[in-house]
Design a protein around this motif. Structure first.
Motif, mmCIF file in Angstrom:
data_model
loop_
_atom_site.group_PDB
_atom_site.id
_atom_site.type_symbol
_atom_site.label_atom_id
_atom_site.label_comp_id
_atom_site.label_asym_id
_atom_site.label_seq_id
_atom_site.Cartn_x
_atom_site.Cartn_y
_atom_site.Cartn_z
ATOM 1 N N TRP A 175 0.837 -1.195 0.000
ATOM 2 C CA TRP A 175 0.000 0.000 0.000
ATOM 3 C C TRP A 175 0.874 1.248 0.000
ATOM 4 N N THR A 176 0.244 2.365 -0.266
ATOM 5 C CA THR A 176 0.952 3.643 -0.189
ATOM 6 C C THR A 176 1.282 3.956 1.278
ATOM 7 N N GLY A 177 2.225 4.882 1.481
ATOM 8 C CA GLY A 177 2.594 5.266 2.841
ATOM 9 C C GLY A 177 3.371 4.208 3.578
ATOM 10 N N TYR A 178 4.013 3.265 2.832
ATOM 11 C CA TYR A 178 4.820 2.202 3.443
ATOM 12 C C TYR A 178 3.979 1.356 4.399
ATOM 13 N N GLN A 179 2.852 0.945 3.950
ATOM 14 C CA GLN A 179 1.952 0.128 4.749
ATOM 15 C C GLN A 179 1.569 -1.136 3.989
ATOM 16 N N GLY A 180 1.005 -2.078 4.725
ATOM 17 C CA GLY A 180 0.630 -3.354 4.129
ATOM 18 C C GLY A 180 1.794 -4.330 4.123
ATOM 19 N N THR A 181 1.686 -5.387 3.369
ATOM 20 C CA THR A 181 2.720 -6.402 3.293
ATOM 21 C C THR A 181 4.017 -5.812 2.746
ATOM 22 N N ARG A 182 5.137 -6.274 3.291
ATOM 23 C CA ARG A 182 6.460 -5.724 2.964
ATOM 24 C C ARG A 182 7.325 -6.780 2.290
ATOM 25 N N LEU A 183 8.011 -6.377 1.220
ATOM 26 C CA LEU A 183 8.938 -7.248 0.511
ATOM 27 C C LEU A 183 10.306 -6.593 0.500
ATOM 28 N N VAL A 184 11.350 -7.324 0.886
ATOM 29 C CA VAL A 184 12.717 -6.804 0.931
ATOM 30 C C VAL A 184 13.495 -7.277 -0.294
ATOM 31 N N ILE A 185 14.195 -6.316 -0.937
ATOM 32 C CA ILE A 185 15.083 -6.611 -2.058
ATOM 33 C C ILE A 185 16.491 -6.218 -1.644
#
Length: 247
Positions: free
Chosen positions: A159-169
């Motif tokens: 989601w916008t605003g750095y929210q919701g599920t997170r994926l790291v690269i």
């Protein structure tokens, strides 16, 4: 950095923007900053480590800006707390990780660079990002299907605003097809904990060493020595005023 005048030495100690007090967050298990409290001064990816998982009823960001997440490892719904704020938790007793936001990002491809594409194959065209993108906008929001982290570690959010599920690269990682993530990324940014950007210098201390007491220092220039990384600074300082340069 230094200034000389005859036998008088004026030492300028330039501190980076992070020379201020360390970030501090107090979490309470009741609303309105009541009940049992714990204080943290750095990132904690699992609040169970301090016996405070799913116990936060209110918070006080004593120093620094903070973000709390409903899941471990900074995933799930994000609760942002600005420095100085005393707030009741948006979702009481629901937070599992917390971390300070103490990065000052700059647009510099030598410190952070992420390329993304709306195609499943990167050679077909990419868009480049060097700084945080709170909202990818209509052209890229929910359209990214492949990525490459040329420099720095990055995190992408559903989601916008750095929210919701997170994926790291991770730096150097290339993903030609984001399985389960294609067309789901709405915001992204370099990971603060590993970010190596620079920030402009800020003069924090002046010392005048004058054994004779009768010589007036004269500003002759500023010298930056060595490579400066995150938590430090870059760039020239403004010369001190006359009132700063002597006693």
């Amino acid at each position: 950095m230094f200034v000389t005048a005859a036998t008088t030495l004026l030492a300028l100690i330039a501190g980076g923007v992070f020379a201020a007090d360390e970030p501090k967050l107090i979490m309470y298990d009741n609303s309105n900053q009541g009940g049992t409290a714990v204080t943290i001064i750095g990132p904690i990816d699992n609040l169970i480590d301090i016996n405070f998982n799913d116990r936060t009823g209110s918070v006080w960001a004593v120093t620094g800006d903070w973000e709390l997440y409903r899941e471990t490892a900074y995933r799930g719904d994000r609760f942002f707390v600005e420095e100085g704020q005393k707030l009741n938790a948006r979702n009481s007793n629901s937070y599992s990780s917390a971390r300070p936001i103490n990065c000052r990002y700059i647009s510099d491809p030598t410190t952070a660079k992420l390329r993304v594409s709306t195609s499943s194959h990167l050679p077909y065209g990419t868009t480049e990002y060097l700084t945080p993108q709170k909202d990818l906008g209509a052209n890229m929001r929910n359209k990214i299907t492949s990525v490459v982290a040329d420099k720095g570690d990055w995190e992408m959010y559903e989601w916008t605003g750095y929210q919701g599920t997170r994926l790291v690269i991770k730096e150097g990682e290339t993903i030609d097809h984001l399985d389960g993530w294609s067309n789901k990324v709405s915001s992204l940014r370099p990971i603060c904990e590993t970010y190596k950007g620079k920030s402009k210098c800020a003069l924090s201390k002046i010392e005048v060493l004058d054994k004779e007491g009768d010589l007036e220092p004269k500003y002759t220039g500023t010298e930056i020595i060595g490579s400066q990384s995150s938590g430090s600074c870059y760039g020239a300082e403004q010369p001190p005023t006359k009132s700063q340069s002597h006693r």
